[in-house]
Design a protein around this motif. Structure first.
Motif, PDB file in Angstrom:
ATOM      1  N   SER A  69       2.777  -3.339   5.351  1.00  0.00           N
ATOM      2  CA  SER A  69       2.571  -2.815   3.996  1.00  0.00           C
ATOM      3  C   SER A  69       3.725  -1.927   3.520  1.00  0.00           C
ATOM      4  O   SER A  69       3.598  -1.271   2.482  1.00  0.00           O
ATOM      5  N   ASP A  70       4.825  -1.899   4.250  1.00  0.00           N
ATOM      6  CA  ASP A  70       5.944  -1.020   3.872  1.00  0.00           C
ATOM      7  C   ASP A  70       6.829  -1.742   2.858  1.00  0.00           C
ATOM      8  O   ASP A  70       7.515  -2.723   3.181  1.00  0.00           O
ATOM      9  N   GLN A  71       6.822  -1.233   1.645  1.00  0.00           N
ATOM     10  CA  GLN A  71       7.612  -1.847   0.568  1.00  0.00           C
ATOM     11  C   GLN A  71       9.098  -1.639   0.786  1.00  0.00           C
ATOM     12  O   GLN A  71       9.919  -2.519   0.494  1.00  0.00           O
ATOM     13  N   THR A  72       9.450  -0.486   1.359  1.00  0.00           N
ATOM     14  CA  THR A  72      10.869  -0.178   1.587  1.00  0.00           C
ATOM     15  C   THR A  72      11.467  -1.161   2.575  1.00  0.00           C
ATOM     16  O   THR A  72      12.561  -1.723   2.336  1.00  0.00           O
ATOM     17  N   ILE A  73      10.782  -1.361   3.707  1.00  0.00           N
ATOM     18  CA  ILE A  73      11.316  -2.312   4.681  1.00  0.00           C
ATOM     19  C   ILE A  73      11.353  -3.713   4.083  1.00  0.00           C
ATOM     20  O   ILE A  73      12.288  -4.493   4.330  1.00  0.00           O
ATOM     21  N   GLY A  74      10.343  -4.023   3.280  1.00  0.00           N
ATOM     22  CA  GLY A  74      10.340  -5.347   2.637  1.00  0.00           C
ATOM     23  C   GLY A  74      11.556  -5.552   1.751  1.00  0.00           C
ATOM     24  O   GLY A  74      12.167  -6.638   1.740  1.00  0.00           O
ATOM     25  N   SER A  75      11.936  -4.512   1.004  1.00  0.00           N
ATOM     26  CA  SER A  75      13.118  -4.627   0.138  1.00  0.00           C
ATOM     27  C   SER A  75      14.390  -4.700   0.955  1.00  0.00           C
ATOM     28  O   SER A  75      15.329  -5.434   0.614  1.00  0.00           O
ATOM     29  N   LEU A  77      14.629  -5.934   4.030  1.00  0.00           N
ATOM     30  CA  LEU A  77      14.695  -7.250   4.659  1.00  0.00           C
ATOM     31  C   LEU A  77      15.045  -8.337   3.628  1.00  0.00           C
ATOM     32  O   LEU A  77      15.590  -9.396   3.991  1.00  0.00           O
ATOM     33  N   SER A  78      14.750  -8.073   2.352  1.00  0.00           N
ATOM     34  CA  SER A  78      15.037  -9.052   1.296  1.00  0.00           C
ATOM     35  C   SER A  78      16.473  -8.957   0.792  1.00  0.00           C
ATOM     36  O   SER A  78      16.907  -9.782  -0.039  1.00  0.00           O
ATOM     37  N   ASN A  79      17.235  -7.964   1.279  1.00  0.00           N
ATOM     38  CA  ASN A  79      18.608  -7.749   0.831  1.00  0.00           C
ATOM     39  C   ASN A  79      19.487  -8.901   1.313  1.00  0.00           C
ATOM     40  O   ASN A  79      19.568  -9.174   2.531  1.00  0.00           O
ATOM     41  N   THR A  80      20.150  -9.567   0.353  1.00  0.00           N
ATOM     42  CA  THR A  80      21.031 -10.701   0.689  1.00  0.00           C
ATOM     43  C   THR A  80      22.501 -10.368   0.446  1.00  0.00           C
ATOM     44  O   THR A  80      23.363 -11.258   0.414  1.00  0.00           O
ATOM     45  N   SER A  81      22.814  -9.087   0.284  1.00  0.00           N
ATOM     46  CA  SER A  81      24.180  -8.674  -0.004  1.00  0.00           C
ATOM     47  C   SER A  81      25.088  -9.011   1.170  1.00  0.00           C
ATOM     48  O   SER A  81      24.706  -8.858   2.334  1.00  0.00           O
ATOM     49  N   SER A  82      26.288  -9.428   0.847  1.00  0.00           N
ATOM     50  CA  SER A  82      27.278  -9.756   1.886  1.00  0.00           C
ATOM     51  C   SER A  82      28.267  -8.629   2.106  1.00  0.00           C
ATOM     52  O   SER A  82      29.184  -8.768   2.919  1.00  0.00           O
ATOM     53  N   ASP A  83      28.154  -7.543   1.368  1.00  0.00           N
ATOM     54  CA  ASP A  83      29.059  -6.407   1.515  1.00  0.00           C
ATOM     55  C   ASP A  83      28.802  -5.772   2.885  1.00  0.00           C
ATOM     56  O   ASP A  83      27.683  -5.368   3.191  1.00  0.00           O
ATOM     57  N   ILE A 185       4.962  -9.498  13.568  1.00  0.00           N
ATOM     58  CA  ILE A 185       4.965  -8.618  12.402  1.00  0.00           C
ATOM     59  C   ILE A 185       5.228  -9.440  11.131  1.00  0.00           C
ATOM     60  O   ILE A 185       6.115 -10.298  11.094  1.00  0.00           O
ATOM     61  N   GLN A 186       4.441  -9.150  10.106  1.00  0.00           N
ATOM     62  CA  GLN A 186       4.648  -9.701   8.761  1.00  0.00           C
ATOM     63  C   GLN A 186       4.937  -8.536   7.821  1.00  0.00           C
ATOM     64  O   GLN A 186       4.706  -7.380   8.165  1.00  0.00           O
ATOM     65  N   ASN A 187       5.449  -8.879   6.594  1.00  0.00           N
ATOM     66  CA  ASN A 187       5.645  -7.856   5.565  1.00  0.00           C
ATOM     67  C   ASN A 187       5.330  -8.497   4.221  1.00  0.00           C
ATOM     68  O   ASN A 187       5.935  -9.503   3.816  1.00  0.00           O
ATOM     69  N   THR A 188       4.376  -7.877   3.550  1.00  0.00           N
ATOM     70  CA  THR A 188       3.901  -8.471   2.301  1.00  0.00           C
ATOM     71  C   THR A 188       4.906  -8.303   1.153  1.00  0.00           C
ATOM     72  O   THR A 188       4.780  -8.978   0.113  1.00  0.00           O
ATOM     73  N   PHE A 189       5.903  -7.414   1.333  1.00  0.00           N
ATOM     74  CA  PHE A 189       6.872  -7.161   0.269  1.00  0.00           C
ATOM     75  C   PHE A 189       8.195  -7.870   0.512  1.00  0.00           C
ATOM     76  O   PHE A 189       9.185  -7.648  -0.212  1.00  0.00           O
ATOM     77  N   TYR A 190       8.226  -8.695   1.529  1.00  0.00           N
ATOM     78  CA  TYR A 190       9.436  -9.501   1.761  1.00  0.00           C
ATOM     79  C   TYR A 190       9.502 -10.597   0.701  1.00  0.00           C
ATOM     80  O   TYR A 190       8.545 -11.339   0.491  1.00  0.00           O
ATOM     81  N   LEU A 191      10.674 -10.692   0.035  1.00  0.00           N
ATOM     82  CA  LEU A 191      10.823 -11.588  -1.109  1.00  0.00           C
ATOM     83  C   LEU A 191      11.490 -12.890  -0.735  1.00  0.00           C
ATOM     84  O   LEU A 191      11.676 -13.767  -1.587  1.00  0.00           O
TER      85      LEU A 191
END
Length: 599
Positions: A69-75, A77-83, A185-191
């Motif tokens: 349920s952690d929205q921060t970790i979900g965001s 993990l959803s980061n696709t930046s290559s920097d 582990i799952q994360n509901t905020f993973y996009l």
């Protein structure tokens, strides 16, 4: 064997029996107490450890729930930046956030031997920013780490975790000697795109040698122990190496077959040995088994009894002198009584006050009874002496009465009177009667005679006395008994008839004849002889008192008196017979003799 030795032996046997029985009872009670203690302890420790393990697993579930349920970790993990810089910052933020969750899960006492590792799914774009490590190659000393699952995703434990219906798996990592709890582990905020394998697997690792810090167990006996068993029936951990794995598995199978999933104790046999064991099911498919060998309980009971046995041996060694002292104290009055009794030569000269030494109630009663016995014996001796004297006197009177000078003088006087006054042939009859009387008197005087013979002698006696009196003397015999076979002592009836003639003739009354009635009858037990007359009477109570030697106005005669008759029949028939006087319904004096049947 003396009473002291016998009492001493009995006392030793009794004390030994009591001691052995009491020790046996103590041993049984202590063994039962030990069994109850083991049962109570194991049931309580199973319940406690079940709660501890459940609490620990709940903390893992809570960490997993926070990650889900952690929205921060979900965001992150959803980061696709290559920097590169952004990726480093993102990976650092993920480690920090995971460490924050994992730190709240870790008890303070586990800080140095507890690891919580998150293996991220390598399908996530951010996963490439993390190192690829395995449980074996994790060299970090930090309690919380995040790695890529690239090197572990094909390992058995990882696949087993993903395939588990509840997405968790418990296993032993032998390379690192760690007890591991794996959780998908799952994360509901993973996009990103959905993956059934989740965002990764979290593994909590505890050193095997520190696992007991997670649990609470203090062995009750040297061989008590417990083990953790997986749902597949594999032993994951065993606290006591002296207990074989086969024993635990055998008992675990027994618990499954008996459907015993509670914490209640069971006594079962494995490899010919008995065990008390408890089985309890935990979360994540684990089961915990506690057991104590039955032989350990017996050994501890026996060890506990050693001191008592030593004490018992000392008591047994002290028993003989102690029993001897007790026996001596108890038997001393009895021995004194025995010696006192042994010293008696003549009870008539013995001082019964010598028996007043007993203080115990029972011995005092015994001494008093013996005193009464001595008095009774002395009375018997006195009675025997009195009876002997009476018997001698009665026999002497009987001998004197065989030839009664007075009677002979009277008889000869009659003969003389007839000879002077008459010139008749009756003189020959009188002399013949006198001869018959004397013959009856001197022939076997101490032997019984037939009643018919006694009556014939009475007729001779009356025929002589008839010549001295003016009116007739009549003897009536009333009986239906066979007098020729009934026996009595000589001169039993004759003195009573003589008294009836001597004291019954009443010249003043002027009766025309003296009728003497002899009534003989019997019942089932006794023979009765009654002598009565129509002459003068006397007070029967006075005569009875005279027979009992009471002080009366009557004086004894020189011949066969009524006392002599009474004494002789008592001597002959003992106390079953007697003579007494009474008045009949006509007011006549009756002399009644009661005799037992004598044929």
């Amino acid at each position: 064997m003396s009473i002291k030795k016998r009492f001493c032996i009995v006392l030793i046997i009794l004390m030994s029996t009591v001691l052995i029985c009491s020790y046996s009872i103590i041993f049984i009670l202590f063994k039962d107490a030990m069994i109850s203690e083991v049962i109570s302890y194991q049931e309580s420790i199973v319940s406690l450890n079940k709660n501890l393990m459940s609490s620990f697993m709940d903390s893992i579930e809570q960490t997993a729930l926070r990650l889900i349920s952690d929205q921060t970790i979900g965001s992150y993990l959803s980061n696709t930046s290559s920097d590169p810089l952004a990726r480093i910052q993102t990976s650092s933020a993920i480690r920090k956030q995971f460490s924050q969750y994992a730190t709240t899960q870790i008890p303070n006492r586990f800080n140095y031997y507890y690891k919580n590792t998150l293996f991220l799914n390598d399908t996530l774009p951010i996963t490439s920013a993390f190192e690829c490590k395995t449980l074996d190659t994790n060299s970090y000393n930090r309690s919380c780490n995040v790695f890529s699952n690239h090197d572990v995703k094909e390992e058995y434990w990882y696949l087993k975790t993903l395939q588990s219906p509840r997405n968790h798996y418990v296993f032993i990592n032998k390379a690192s000697s760690e007890f591991c709890f794996a959780k998908k582990i799952q994360n509901t905020f993973y996009l990103g795109p959905y993956d059934s394998n989740g965002i990764g697997v979290m593994v909590i690792s505890i050193k095997l040698d520190q696992l007991e810090s997670l649990l609470t167990f203090s062995p009750l006996t040297p061989n008590s122990g417990y083990c953790l068993v997986s749902k597949e029936g594999d032993i994951l951990y065993k606290s006591n190496d002296t207990l074989s794995s086969d024993t635990f598995l055998d008992l675990y199978t027994t618990s499954l077959s008996s459907k015993n999933h509670s914490s209640k104790s069971i006594l079962a046999t494995s490899n010919n040995q008995k065990y008390f064991f408890n089985t309890s099911s935990l979360d994540w498919g684990l089961s915990i088994i506690f057991l104590t060998p039955y032989t350990d309980i017996l050994a501890q009971s026996t060890s506990f009894m050693h001191n008592f046995i030593k004490f018992g041996v000392c008591v047994i060694l002290l028993m003989p002198p102690l029993a001897y002292l007790i026996a001596s104290k108890i038997t001393k009055p009895i021995i004194n009584l025995s010696c006192t009794i042994q010293s008696i030569d003549d009870t008539r000269n013995f001082d019964i006050e010598r028996l007043n030494f007993a203080k115990d109630l029972e011995l005092n009663i015994l001494c008093n009874n013996f005193k009464q016995l001595i008095r009774y014996v002395n009375n018997l001796i006195h009675d025997v002496q009195v009876q002997g004297e009476k018997q001698k006197e009665a026999e002497l009177q009987a001998l004197q009465a065989q030839i009664n000078p007075h009677f002979i003088f009277n008889a000869m006087d009659v003969v003389n009177w007839i000879a002077l006054s008459r010139n008749q042939d009756d003189l020959a009859n009188i002399v013949n009667s006198i001869s018959n009387l004397m013959r009856y008197s001197i022939t076997n005087p101490n032997h019984p005679t037939k009643i018919s013979n006694e009556i014939e002698n009475i007729y001779e006696f009356i025929s002589i006395h008839q010549l001295r009196h003016e009116y007739p003397i009549i003897l009536n015999v009333d009986t239906k008994l066979p007098l020729h076979i009934l026996l009595i002592p000589k001169f039993t009836i004759q003195p009573l008839v003589e008294n009836a003639i001597k004291h019954g003739i009443d010249y003043e009354k002027g009766i025309d004849k003296l009728i003497i009635k002899l009534f003989i009858y019997s019942d089932e037990q006794h023979l009765y002889i009654e002598v009565s007359s129509n002459g003068k009477i006397c007070d029967p109570l006075l005569l009875n008192d005279y027979l009992e030697y009471k002080l009366t106005s009557l004086t004894p005669s020189n011949g066969f008196g009524i006392r002599n008759v009474n004494e002789r029949i008592k001597l002959y028939f003992k106390d079953e017979s007697r003579l007494y006087y009474m008045l009949n319904e006509n007011g006549q004096l009756v002399a009644k003799i009661i005799l037992p049947h004598l044929k």
